[in-house]
Design an enzyme around this catalytic site. Structure first.
Site, PDB file in Angstrom:
ATOM      1  N   HIS A  49       1.005  -1.276   0.158  1.00  0.00           N
ATOM      2  CA  HIS A  49       0.174  -0.131  -0.077  1.00  0.00           C
ATOM      3  C   HIS A  49       0.887   1.400   0.148  1.00  0.00           C
ATOM      4  CE1 HIS A  49      -3.974  -1.423   0.594  1.00  0.00           C
ATOM      5  NE2 HIS A  49      -3.277  -2.553   1.291  1.00  0.00           N
ATOM      6  N   ASP A  87      -6.515   5.766   1.262  1.00  0.00           N
ATOM      7  CA  ASP A  87      -6.670   4.595   0.823  1.00  0.00           C
ATOM      8  C   ASP A  87      -8.239   3.641   0.842  1.00  0.00           C
ATOM      9  OD1 ASP A  87      -3.598   1.828   1.159  1.00  0.00           O
ATOM     10  OD2 ASP A  87      -6.022   1.558   1.431  1.00  0.00           O
TER      11      ASP A  87
END
Ligand code: BUP
Length: 418
Positions: A3, A96
């Site tokens: 990520h 995110d």
């Protein structure tokens, strides 16, 4: 890292194109690799502001995966973001997708940002879950095979959070997942979705990682001495520990096949206890025709080396896109999470192979002989090489036209003019 890596690439790309970027990251980080990358990134990008927000000590010690423990800690402490967001003059917020719901709630609470809606950053669209069929030789409309396979952010229960965002930015490129992007943006999957924007192939960020130990130079120096396309790269990500049995079978296969290789080998979950490990040191010392790297090395850089001819991968999404963009054929060996879906994308896009009978990485012990056979197929399949190379070329063309990234910039610009 799966990520953090694309987020840093996005921050760097936005900053290079004239956006003023602030990075908000949780503290402490979950792994040494993360904290090293973050510090190196901030030193090499002095114009990017950084606000760490401090997580309270873990209240969820029963989770045995440090990554999920971190996700839980972040989700429980998102209210702490309020004071940080209050201090920044924001035009656009990219989050995110893991934190989609909570962020949307926090924003609606902030006094000074009445029209601020976030852009969610999502890792991939599993295009293999969209079946396209041919009618009279023409590609017909794409439909979802089944609702259950829709990525969580687009599924009914979560739709509220996507309805309140300006866009969903996806870490993919149109040449790779054209069908999925087209289907989503034309309302064939779910109606009234915000625009789904591919980020395009974001370039890797140049930075000096502290404590890197010179692994990159060792690998590149060794690869320079190997014939083009002759080396297989093996990497199963930074997060998941492989069983010792499995490591031993792979080591045996590399020995039997005499295949040249670079193996990025992690023996523990994240990098917490990966320092001294006599078992891994024995594997490393084995007399094979390759390198076993225990420290962090720059995988994207290695994949770019002309000596690399194949990639055995756990199919983390970044790994898949990095290989596809460089036209390197992939042997998929998913370990968990979304990786089987990614393996299907690999096969559908024509950049690799996947033996579904191998199951999840830890499920069945695949013998050394079987691994040798697959390795030989990967390295010797001329048609696969040709297809992978053509996907790589298409990707490079997509990066050159910069279309999708320009659309993202336009969206941000429109917001700042509002
Ligand atoms: Br390991 C390793 N060097 O030594 P994915 C990984 N990477 O550059 P997933 C290195 O980390 P996680 C190393 O190139 C990719 O960009 C790799 O992300 C890089 O895997 C990233 O492939 C890993 O999406 O994350 O499973 O999502 O590796 O953290 O498990």
């Amino acid at each position: 890292m799966g990520h953090l890596t694309p987020s840093l690439r996005l921050a760097a790309a936005l900053s290079t194109r004239g956006c003023r970027v602030t990075l908000i990251t949780p503290h402490p980080n979950v792994s040494l690799a993360e904290s090293n990358h973050l510090s190196a990134f901030l030193s090499s990008h002095p114009t990017i502001d950084h606000h760490p927000y401090h997580l309270p000590p873990s209240s969820h010690p029963t989770v045995d995966d440090p990554f999920f423990e971190q996700v839980h800690a972040i989700r429980c402490s998102l209210h702490l973001l309020r004071s940080i967001l209050d201090r920044i003059s924001l035009t656009a917020l990219v989050t995110d997708i893991f934190f989609a719901d909570s962020i949307t709630g926090i924003l609606s609470d902030l006094d000074h940002t009445p029209q601020l809606r976030p852009l969610h950053f999502f890792r991939q669209i599993p295009s293999s879950r969209i079946s396209s069929h041919s009618t009279h030789g023409r590609r017909a409309a794409a439909v979802w095979e089944s609702r259950a396979r829709i990525p969580p952010c687009f599924a009914a229960g979560k739709r509220q959070s996507t309805a309140q965002v300006d866009g969903v930015l996806v870490n993919t490129f149109s040449g790779f997942e054209a069908t999925a992007l087209e289907a989503l943006n034309n309302g064939r999957v779910v109606r009234n979705l915000p625009p789904i924007l591919p980020s395009g192939m974001l370039p890797p960020v140049q930075m000096d990682i502290q404590g890197g130990g010179g692994g990159d130079e060792v690998v590149v120096g060794w690869l320079d001495a190997q014939p083009p396309g002759s080396v297989v790269l093996l990497s199963f990500g930074s997060r998941t520990a492989m069983s010792r049995d499995r490591i031993a079978e792979i080591a045996e296969a590399l020995e039997l096949s005499k295949q040249r290789f670079v193996w990025i080998l992690k023996g523990s979950k994240v990098d917490r206890e990966d320092k001294d490990d006599p078992f891994l040191d024995r594997i490393r010392a084995g007399g094979r025709s390759g390198l076993v790297m225990r420290e962090w090395v720059d995988q994207a850089k290695i994949l770019s080396h002309p000596a690399i001819g194949g990639f055995v991968s756990h199919c983390g999404w970044n790994s898949v896109t990095e290989a596809a963009a460089r036209g390197v054929p992939v042997l998929a060996w998913p370990l968990n999470g979304d990786q089987k879906v990614n393996a299907e994308v690999v096969v559908e896009a024509g950049v690799g192979t996947w033996d579904r009978n191998w199951g999840w990485g830890g499920e069945r012990l695949v013998g050394g002989g079987e691994i040798v056979r697959k390795l030989m197929e990967l390295m010797g399949d001329a048609e696969l090489k040709r297809r992978a190379a053509s996907v790589g070329e298409e990707t490079r063309r997509a990066v050159d036209d910069g279309g999708s990234f320009d659309r993202l910039l336009k969206l941000i610009e429109n917001k700042s003019n509002n």
